[in-house]
Scaffold this active site. Structure first.
Site, PDB file in Angstrom:
ATOM      1  N   ARG A  56      22.696  17.552  -7.337  1.00 29.50           N
ATOM      2  CA  ARG A  56      23.213  17.285  -8.623  1.00 29.50           C
ATOM      3  C   ARG A  56      22.490  16.160  -9.501  1.00 29.50           C
ATOM      4  NH1 ARG A  56      27.444  15.050  -9.130  1.00 29.50           N
ATOM      5  NH2 ARG A  56      27.870  14.261  -6.982  1.00 29.50           N
ATOM      6  N   LYS A 197      30.421  22.424  -9.655  1.00 30.31           N
ATOM      7  CA  LYS A 197      31.202  21.062 -10.130  1.00 30.31           C
ATOM      8  C   LYS A 197      31.359  21.072 -11.686  1.00 30.31           C
ATOM      9  CE  LYS A 197      31.358  19.523  -5.983  1.00 30.31           C
ATOM     10  NZ  LYS A 197      32.900  19.800  -5.165  1.00 30.31           N
ATOM     11  N   HIS A 216      39.494  17.153  -5.016  1.00 30.66           N
ATOM     12  CA  HIS A 216      38.245  17.211  -4.293  1.00 30.66           C
ATOM     13  C   HIS A 216      38.890  17.125  -2.827  1.00 30.66           C
ATOM     14  CE1 HIS A 216      34.071  16.155  -3.108  1.00 30.66           C
ATOM     15  NE2 HIS A 216      34.106  17.533  -3.353  1.00 30.66           N
ATOM     16  N   SER A 234      30.604  14.126   0.610  1.00 34.38           N
ATOM     17  CA  SER A 234      29.813  14.802   1.324  1.00 34.38           C
ATOM     18  C   SER A 234      29.367  14.108   2.728  1.00 34.38           C
ATOM     19  CB  SER A 234      28.324  15.113   0.257  1.00 34.38           C
ATOM     20  OG  SER A 234      27.419  15.819   1.056  1.00 34.38           O
ATOM     21  N   LYS A 238      34.584  17.409   5.779  1.00 37.87           N
ATOM     22  CA  LYS A 238      35.533  17.981   5.204  1.00 37.87           C
ATOM     23  C   LYS A 238      35.612  19.867   5.351  1.00 37.87           C
ATOM     24  CE  LYS A 238      35.239  17.263   0.724  1.00 37.87           C
ATOM     25  NZ  LYS A 238      34.510  18.594   0.121  1.00 37.87           N
ATOM     26  N   THR A 239      34.448  20.206   5.372  1.00 35.76           N
ATOM     27  CA  THR A 239      34.524  21.627   5.381  1.00 35.76           C
ATOM     28  C   THR A 239      34.569  22.006   7.230  1.00 35.76           C
ATOM     29  OG1 THR A 239      33.105  21.934   3.633  1.00 35.76           O
ATOM     30  CG2 THR A 239      33.059  23.696   5.282  1.00 35.76           C
ATOM     31  N   ASP A 253      37.076  23.194  -0.625  1.00 37.76           N
ATOM     32  CA  ASP A 253      36.683  21.795  -1.455  1.00 37.76           C
ATOM     33  C   ASP A 253      37.287  21.574  -2.507  1.00 37.76           C
ATOM     34  OD1 ASP A 253      33.993  20.173  -1.576  1.00 37.76           O
ATOM     35  OD2 ASP A 253      33.645  21.356  -3.543  1.00 37.76           O
ATOM     36  N   ARG A 318      22.238  23.989   1.906  1.00 39.04           N
ATOM     37  CA  ARG A 318      23.500  24.625   1.552  1.00 39.04           C
ATOM     38  C   ARG A 318      23.581  26.103   1.863  1.00 39.04           C
ATOM     39  NH1 ARG A 318      27.911  21.108   0.130  1.00 39.04           N
ATOM     40  NH2 ARG A 318      26.927  19.332  -0.694  1.00 39.04           N
TER      41      ARG A 318
END
Length: 529
Positions: A56, A197, A216, A234, A238-239, A253, A318
């Site tokens: 980003r 996002k 988030h 990140s 989390k995932t 997410d 990704r």
């Protein structure tokens, strides 16, 4: 200030002669290959490259300073104001640029709960960006498509670059949100995550206005209907940790928390795939198939086999795939109220415990802090681990004050008697380069113990620096790794490093003016600055 008349997108786009509307996944893949936007890999996924932007561009993100939102937005480095006149001028230039281009239109939703979902239209210059949108947002059925009327429209033109002097922007890249005109403009970058996002930022404004907490976080649910939320920046897991064969995935997410419970904002997953392996993350590994999008993943030129360990292009490789590609999911992506919340951090200083039970005040303190650490080598100029704080574990996507989201979370924790834990997926026995990273099997064992309520009633020890309550034992985890101080060869070195990090917490927390004093005093470190 006079308001700018709303751009009429229907009128502006009526002369566009080549717009592909709602192409299927196979048709989009054909277009991507035909236009040489990407290549087909051995997994069936399309591999694409995003050019010089492999992540980003937060410094190029703007919100239009319009009367209806001017007094609500938390203006600053994250939410930079843009005058309405500049937005309108750039919009007109962008529409003019797109008029003779082959475009792709995806119609869908953000928000899996029909009561709160946002109908969106996504126009893209590249076919692969339309495929990305198709995989990440919620796809309508035939009946929904017939009655689809967008309430927000996104225009994505990577090859259209702003003129910084003429347009009053920092660079040629821009991500601009207009809440009054219900438009998102993205240009000068090919990174697809900007689409995801931007819509999340929109939802982070709209949902709280309806009394719904936007978050988030990832979420899953057990066989007994017990919901768990996983907050983390990140690289914290989390995932990985929410995609669990023992539990059904709600989403990886972005979620909303309404009076009825949790709902996923998206229809897909956007997983980091650096060092991805079938052994460690089988569900994610197997989810990558035909229709998935691999961003900046190195691929063998002959066999077309992805090399997930190769970070020569970027650490931020990704994989985008629809949530249906995960075998164990909740459909539709809604569930009840959570019973557990887990804050994930990857502490590269090696001083936070692998797990700690948080009091209500500590939960609020750590939610507002949003701590993790950047590692040496992952960003240019970062040579040693650096503490980084992101309010509510998602500061770049919060248009409102972090205190608004924190207050809503605190009220929901109280109302539903949710237990909150801090789980460190980072280093023990020393900082990065000296100690070692906590093993994924041990972290999974900790998470399972939390979700199966096996830590209730277990003796805890309070850490004298951070004030955290550390379980003396966790089923399936060696006792000796639970207390970080005991893992260091020299306890004085540990105390110094821990005190340094504690002071960083306190320095960061000074920015939250108006926070209840009990959260500042009882939620944070016990040492004096």
């Amino acid at each position: 200030m006079n308001t700018v008349s709303r751009p009429n997108l229907t009128k502006d786009l009526k002369d566009f002669g080549n717009v592909h509307v709602q192409l299927s996944t196979p048709r989009l893949v054909e277009k991507i290959l035909e236009r040489k936007e990407g290549i087909l890999t051995s997994t069936g996924a399309v591999r694409v490259m995003t050019g010089k932007y492999t992540g980003r561009s937060p410094k190029d993100k703007y919100i239009v300073e319009e009367p209806s939102v001017k007094d609500k937005i938390d203006w600053g480095a994250v939410n930079q104001p843009l005058p309405p006149s500049r937005f309108l001028n750039l919009y007109k230039k962008m529409v003019h640029y797109l008029k003779d281009k082959e475009l792709f239109l995806f119609k869908g939703f953000a928000g899996s709960d029909p009561k709160y979902r946002l109908p969106i239209d996504v126009y893209t210059e590249f076919a692969w960006h339309s495929l990305f949108a198709r995989q990440l947002f919620i796809r309508p059925d035939e009946n929904e498509l017939k009655h689809h009327e967008a309430r927000f429209t996104l225009l994505f033109a990577p090859n259209f670059k702003a003129d910084p002097l003429e347009d009053g922007l920092r660079s040629e890249t821009f991500i601009i949100i207009s809440f009054e005109h219900r438009l998102v403009l993205i240009g000068g970058t090919e990174y697809a995550g900007e689409m995801k996002k931007s819509i999340f930022t929109v939802m982070n404004y709209l949902l709280p206005e309806q009394g719904i907490l936007s978050m988030h976080c990832s979420a899953n649910v057990g066989d007994q209907g017990d919901v768990a939320l996983f907050f983390g920046l990140s690289g914290t897991g989390k995932t990985t940790l929410s995609t669990d064969p023992r539990r059904k995935l709600i989403g990886d997410d972005e979620h909303g928390w309404s009076d009825e419970g949790i709902f996923n904002i998206e229809g897909g997953c956007y997983a980091k795939c650096i060092h991805l392996s079938e052994e460690k993350e089988p569900q994610i590994f197997r989810a990558i198939g035909f229709g998935s999008v691999l961003e900046n993943v190195v691929v063998d030129p002959v066999t077309r086999v992805p090399d997930y360990d190769d970070a020569s292009l970027t650490e931020n490789t990704r994989a985008a795939y629809p949530i249906e590609a995960v075998k164990n999911i909740v459909k539709p992506s809604v569930a009840g109220h959570p019973s557990n919340i887990i804050f994930l951090t990857a502490d590269a200083f090696g001083v936070l415990p692998p797990v700690a039970k948080l009091t209500r005040e500590q939960a609020m303190y750590h939610f507002l802090s949003g701590y993790t650490s950047k590692l040496a080598g992952t960003e240019r100029g970062v040579t040693t681990p650096e503490a980084t704080f992101s309010a509510c574990y998602g500061a770049p996507f919060l248009p409102l004050s972090p205190l608004r989201y924190a207050e809503m979370l605190g009220n929901l924790i109280d109302k539903h008697r949710v237990e909150v834990f801090l789980v460190n997926t980072g280093w023990i026995g020393g900082e990065y380069g000296v100690g070692k990273r906590i093993s994924l099997p041990h972290t999974r064992a900790i998470v399972h113990a939390i979700l199966e309520h096996r830590l209730q009633g277990i003796e805890t020890v309070q850490d004298p620096i951070f004030g955290l309550h550390i379980p003396a034992s966790v089923p399936g985890v060696p006792r000796e790794i639970l207390n970080p101080k005991k893992q260091w060869g020299n306890e004085k070195d540990y105390e110094k490093k821990a005190a340094d990090l504690a002071r960083k917490f306190m320095e960061n927390f000074k920015k939250f003016a108006g926070i209840p004093e009990e959260i500042r005093k009882k939620g944070g470190p016990l040492i004096h600055p």
